[in-house]
Design a protein around this motif. Structure first.
Motif, PDB file in Angstrom:
ATOM      1  N   SER A 298       2.600 -10.577 -29.598  1.00  0.00           N
ATOM      2  CA  SER A 298       1.429 -10.453 -28.641  1.00  0.00           C
ATOM      3  C   SER A 298       0.174 -10.556 -29.386  1.00  0.00           C
ATOM      4  CB  SER A 298       1.744  -9.402 -27.672  1.00  0.00           C
ATOM      5  OG  SER A 298       2.842  -9.661 -27.026  1.00  0.00           O
TER       6      SER A 298
ATOM      7  N   THR B  33       3.350 -10.312 -23.567  1.00  0.00           N
ATOM      8  CA  THR B  33       3.718 -12.301 -23.871  1.00  0.00           C
ATOM      9  C   THR B  33       3.977 -12.513 -24.266  1.00  0.00           C
ATOM     10  OG1 THR B  33       2.253 -11.953 -21.200  1.00  0.00           O
ATOM     11  CG2 THR B  33       2.497 -14.005 -22.654  1.00  0.00           C
TER      12      THR B  33
ATOM     13  N   ASN C  40      -1.229 -19.351 -26.226  1.00  0.00           N
ATOM     14  CA  ASN C  40       0.005 -18.832 -24.958  1.00  0.00           C
ATOM     15  C   ASN C  40       0.868 -19.562 -24.075  1.00  0.00           C
ATOM     16  OD1 ASN C  40      -1.971 -16.967 -23.750  1.00  0.00           O
ATOM     17  ND2 ASN C  40      -3.222 -17.593 -22.970  1.00  0.00           N
TER      18      ASN C  40
END
Length: 198
Positions: free
Chosen positions: A54, A60, A79
């Motif tokens: 992350s 995430t 991402n």
């Protein structure tokens, strides 16, 4: 380890939070690979790294890559990453190619860094780091001399392997690896990628 000349370093990595239930919950908590000029000083480091975990979105999965020259970094974040995959950095002359593969076996070229400043012999290996919020709020003298017990680190990084290979530079026929118009991403993936794991 110290590596001289062209190389490919690859790792199969699994990263998670400390309970192994998802992505790390503290900012910039990642594990991966680093290529570094030996004998740098604290504020004049020269390196490239590629890591999974992350970054600026705790909780995430992301990929972070960075090139740092004389302590000044250019950071990029991808991402939509997974918590498991293959990370790879290849050196061909002064060009460093950064690749990743997901668990479905799909390879991607993320970047090509030209670093003429880096010497023939570099330090190459694993890196991990966690809890940037705590670290960035701690002065360097304290950070260098104290076991930090007040932070919130949240990273586990499992390395299945770290493999070193010599790249097949003949596949590029003397073309400029740093130029996507001269050597395509697909050509890089074919010459490096999975073939560098065998």
């Amino acid at each position: 380890k110290q590596v001289t000349g062209d190389f490919v370093v690859s790792t199969h990595i699994f990263v998670s939070n400390r309970t192994v239930t998802g992505a790390p919950s503290s900012s910039f908590s990642l594990g991966g690979l680093m290529v570094r000029t030996p004998n740098g000083t604290r504020d004049r480091e020269n390196y490239i790294f590629l890591s999974a975990g992350s970054a600026d979105m705790p909780g995430t999965f992301q990929i972070e890559m960075k090139t740092t020259l004389d302590g000044v970094s250019a950071l990029e974040i991808v991402n939509g990453a997974e918590g498991e995959g293959i990370l790879q950095i290849a050196r061909v002359g002064n060009t460093f190619v950064v690749l990743v593969a997901d668990m479905a076996g799909n390879w991607y070229v993320l970047n090509r860094y030209v670093r003429a400043d880096m010497p023939a012999t570099l330090q190459v290996g694993m890196t991990s780091y966690a809890d940037w919020d705590t670290v960035s709020a701690t002065d360097l003298a304290t950070y260098d001399s104290t076991r930090i017990t007040w932070g919130a680190p949240d990273l586990v990084a499992f390395y299945d392997y770290v493999r070193f290979r010599t790249p097949n530079v003949a596949a590029f026929g003397g073309r400029d690896v740093s130029d996507p118009a001269a050597v395509t991403d697909l050509e890089l993936i074919d010459a490096l990628g999975e073939s560098a794991l065998r």
